[in-house]
Write a protein that holds these residues in place. Structure first.
Motif, mmCIF file in Angstrom:
data_model
loop_
_atom_site.group_PDB
_atom_site.id
_atom_site.type_symbol
_atom_site.label_atom_id
_atom_site.label_comp_id
_atom_site.label_asym_id
_atom_site.label_seq_id
_atom_site.Cartn_x
_atom_site.Cartn_y
_atom_site.Cartn_z
ATOM 1 N N MET A 293 0.987 -1.140 -0.118
ATOM 2 C CA MET A 293 -0.089 -0.016 0.066
ATOM 3 C C MET A 293 0.875 1.217 -0.015
ATOM 4 N N LEU A 294 1.759 1.310 1.035
ATOM 5 C CA LEU A 294 2.779 2.373 0.895
ATOM 6 C C LEU A 294 3.487 2.645 -0.418
ATOM 7 N N VAL A 295 4.127 1.533 -1.015
ATOM 8 C CA VAL A 295 5.019 1.677 -2.054
ATOM 9 C C VAL A 295 3.851 2.193 -3.177
ATOM 10 N N GLN A 296 2.563 1.831 -3.250
ATOM 11 C CA GLN A 296 1.767 2.373 -4.171
ATOM 12 C C GLN A 296 1.517 3.594 -4.176
ATOM 13 N N TYR A 297 1.323 4.201 -2.938
ATOM 14 C CA TYR A 297 1.243 5.560 -2.651
ATOM 15 C C TYR A 297 2.169 6.382 -3.364
ATOM 16 N N ALA A 298 3.541 5.696 -2.802
ATOM 17 C CA ALA A 298 4.795 6.689 -3.320
ATOM 18 C C ALA A 298 4.799 6.577 -4.880
ATOM 19 N N LEU A 299 4.277 5.645 -5.455
ATOM 20 C CA LEU A 299 4.250 5.612 -6.942
ATOM 21 C C LEU A 299 3.246 6.356 -7.610
ATOM 22 N N GLN A 300 2.088 6.683 -6.863
ATOM 23 C CA GLN A 300 0.963 7.680 -7.380
ATOM 24 C C GLN A 300 1.643 9.196 -7.095
ATOM 25 N N GLN A 301 2.319 9.272 -6.495
ATOM 26 C CA GLN A 301 2.707 10.837 -5.843
ATOM 27 C C GLN A 301 4.064 11.014 -6.701
ATOM 28 N N GLY A 302 4.700 9.935 -6.997
ATOM 29 C CA GLY A 302 6.193 10.236 -7.716
ATOM 30 C C GLY A 302 6.129 10.787 -8.945
ATOM 31 N N ASP A 303 7.404 11.002 -9.438
ATOM 32 C CA ASP A 303 7.721 11.155 -10.920
ATOM 33 C C ASP A 303 8.544 10.088 -11.235
ATOM 34 N N ALA A 304 8.752 10.043 -12.592
ATOM 35 C CA ALA A 304 9.606 9.057 -13.463
ATOM 36 C C ALA A 304 10.887 8.664 -13.016
ATOM 37 N N SER A 305 11.784 9.622 -13.008
ATOM 38 C CA SER A 305 13.150 9.418 -12.636
ATOM 39 C C SER A 305 13.776 10.646 -12.323
ATOM 40 N N PRO A 306 14.115 10.973 -10.889
ATOM 41 C CA PRO A 306 13.841 10.044 -9.967
ATOM 42 C C PRO A 306 12.429 10.027 -9.497
ATOM 43 N N LEU A 307 11.999 8.984 -8.627
ATOM 44 C CA LEU A 307 10.813 8.577 -8.420
ATOM 45 C C LEU A 307 10.374 9.708 -7.345
ATOM 46 N N LEU A 308 11.284 10.029 -6.420
ATOM 47 C CA LEU A 308 10.962 10.920 -5.288
ATOM 48 C C LEU A 308 11.348 12.320 -5.613
ATOM 49 N N ARG A 309 10.451 13.488 -5.320
ATOM 50 C CA ARG A 309 11.080 14.708 -5.555
ATOM 51 C C ARG A 309 12.184 15.114 -4.509
ATOM 52 N N PRO A 310 13.189 15.958 -4.924
ATOM 53 C CA PRO A 310 14.029 16.321 -3.785
ATOM 54 C C PRO A 310 13.462 17.006 -2.683
ATOM 55 N N TRP A 311 13.530 16.681 -1.415
ATOM 56 C CA TRP A 311 13.185 17.140 0.035
ATOM 57 C C TRP A 311 14.220 17.977 0.684
ATOM 58 N N ALA A 312 14.211 19.206 0.613
ATOM 59 C CA ALA A 312 15.488 19.962 1.063
ATOM 60 C C ALA A 312 15.699 19.889 2.508
ATOM 61 N N ASN A 313 14.539 19.764 3.459
ATOM 62 C CA ASN A 313 14.917 19.793 5.008
ATOM 63 C C ASN A 313 13.713 18.642 5.555
ATOM 64 N N ALA A 314 13.899 17.597 5.246
ATOM 65 C CA ALA A 314 13.086 16.772 5.770
ATOM 66 C C ALA A 314 12.995 16.415 7.240
ATOM 67 N N ARG A 315 13.882 16.477 7.941
ATOM 68 C CA ARG A 315 14.111 16.441 9.468
ATOM 69 C C ARG A 315 13.442 17.652 10.111
ATOM 70 N N ARG A 316 13.191 18.898 9.245
ATOM 71 C CA ARG A 316 12.621 20.075 10.021
ATOM 72 C C ARG A 316 11.069 19.719 9.582
ATOM 73 N N ASP A 317 10.651 19.372 8.537
ATOM 74 C CA ASP A 317 9.256 19.368 8.134
ATOM 75 C C ASP A 317 8.777 18.194 9.083
ATOM 76 N N ILE A 318 9.193 17.116 9.340
ATOM 77 C CA ILE A 318 8.691 16.078 9.800
ATOM 78 C C ILE A 318 8.460 16.516 11.409
ATOM 79 N N ALA A 319 9.594 17.179 12.024
ATOM 80 C CA ALA A 319 9.368 17.583 13.265
ATOM 81 C C ALA A 319 8.450 18.499 13.433
ATOM 82 N N ALA A 320 8.155 19.517 12.455
ATOM 83 C CA ALA A 320 7.004 20.373 12.597
ATOM 84 C C ALA A 320 5.600 19.539 12.527
ATOM 85 N N ALA A 321 5.376 18.439 11.964
ATOM 86 C CA ALA A 321 4.115 17.991 11.698
ATOM 87 C C ALA A 321 4.005 17.036 13.110
ATOM 88 N N CYS A 322 5.340 16.457 13.824
ATOM 89 C CA CYS A 322 4.993 15.595 14.840
ATOM 90 C C CYS A 322 4.501 16.788 15.947
#
Length: 362
Positions: free
Chosen positions: A194-223
């Motif tokens: 399910m989670l891989v399928q979701y990543a495919l739905q939201q992703g691009d072709a190559s690379p699959l995942l768009r660059p995420w500049a500051n993942a640690r900061r954004d995840i901490a803010a969500a938490c």
């Protein structure tokens, strides 16, 4: 005369040789190069004033540590820099360029870091599915990819759509950190697919995942919005191992291989440390698997997957684009009864705090 800079260059040369012999990785070379740079910057004035190894003393190394602390460096970073110095001095001794004692110049310095106290870094299924709507969809795709596959940050950056088997049975991760990092990860659980399928739905072709500049900061803010302790991308690798160990009953040997480890050592030290509630669930699963009568064999959804579906049925909000129904039909054959229903139910009170901007009617 032998210099510190020369010893560090010799260390990098040795690690590059290991890469050529396929016993090391480019990531290890990059690690030592980065840490060595601080020693050259501080003790050799960026290489302009070579520092003789014969002048290296415990006092001078402690001065280095004090300066790095004053610069705001973390204790764990400084600890890794000391590890780099130790490795360089070993090379210098082996080459006959230094006859000092490593133990007499290396300070007693602790990183002050507990990698996973009682499994505290992994998130529960209810916490994870509550976090997904709190970030942008492409960021949620990163989180889903890591939890579903165990991908490290660099492996996320290298992911391609073609790395996923068409039947969602497995994923290739293009790891470079160790010899075992470039690997095939089987998708054995409903929630993985399910989670891989979701990543495919939201992703691009190559690379699959768009660059995420500051993942640690954004995840901490969500938490913080959900009242949770801050988490990082690495914590989602912990989540991968915990869910497979606790809810799927996989062995440490199997999970270690899926995570790109050559042994179970890292699971014993950190990734496999379970919380008290997880120990109880794991014990129940092992007991039921061992003693289950043949008549009990059934097709059942695993806890992380059940959490997601239960949330959808109760109005759980998901990132825009959503986790589509095709993957919700998967099921796995298990030799044990379903996990306790109380664990499978989502706590709607957590989900209720999701901002309206990200709500999506199912």
């Amino acid at each position: 005369a032998a210099t510190l800079g020369g010893a560090l260059v010799a260390l990098l040369t040795d690690r590059k040789r290991r890469v050529a012999m396929k016993t090391g990785s480019e990531d290890t070379v990059a690690f030592y190069r980065k840490k060595a740079g601080h020693w050259v910057r501080i003790l050799e004035d960026n290489g302009d004033k070579p520092f003789p190894l014969k002048q290296l003393t415990l006092e001078r190394v402690e001065q280095y540590v004090d300066q790095r602390l004053d610069e705001g460096a973390g204790r764990h970073s400084i600890y890794k820099e000391i590890v780099t110095l130790r490795a360089a001095l070993k090379i210098a001794i082996r080459h006959g360029r230094w006859n000092g004692s490593i133990e007499r110049v290396i300070p007693d310095f602790s990183a002050g870091y507990n990698p996973d106290p009682e499994g505290a870094r992994a998130v529960t299924p209810e916490e994870f599915y509550a976090l997904l709507p709190m970030v942008l969809p492409y960021q949620a795709a990163w989180m889903a990819w890591i939890v579903g596959t165990s991908a490290r940050t660099k492996e996320c950056k290298l992911a391609r759509r073609g790395d996923v088997a068409k039947d969602l049975s497995e994923v290739r991760l293009r790891g470079t950190k160790t010899q075992d990092s470039d690997r095939i990860v089987p998708l054995v659980a409903d929630w993985q697919r399910m989670l891989v399928q979701y990543a495919l739905q939201q992703g691009d072709a190559s690379p699959l995942l768009r660059p995420w500049a500051n993942a640690r900061r954004d995840i901490a803010a969500a938490c913080k919005k959900l009242g949770l302790e801050p988490r990082s991308p690495l914590d989602f690798r912990h989540t991968f191992s915990h869910w497979l160990l606790v809810h799927e009953g996989l062995s440490k040997e199997t999970v270690a291989a899926m995570m790109g480890h050559g042994s179970t050592r890292m699971l014993d030290l950190t990734y496999g440390k379970l919380r008290a509630d997880e120990v109880r669930l794991r014990a129940q699963l092992e007991q039921r698997t061992r003693y289950v009568p043949q008549a009990w064999q059934t097709t059942a959804k695993t806890a992380p997957m059940a959490d997601a579906e239960q949330g959808v049925n109760q109005g759980l909000t998901v990132p825009r684009g959503g986790i589509e129904p095709p993957t919700r039909g998967f099921s796995v054959l298990t030799s044990s009864p379903p996990l306790p229903k109380s664990y499978e139910q989502l706590h709607v009170s957590v989900i209720a705090r999701v901002p309206n901007a990200y709500q999506r009617r199912v």
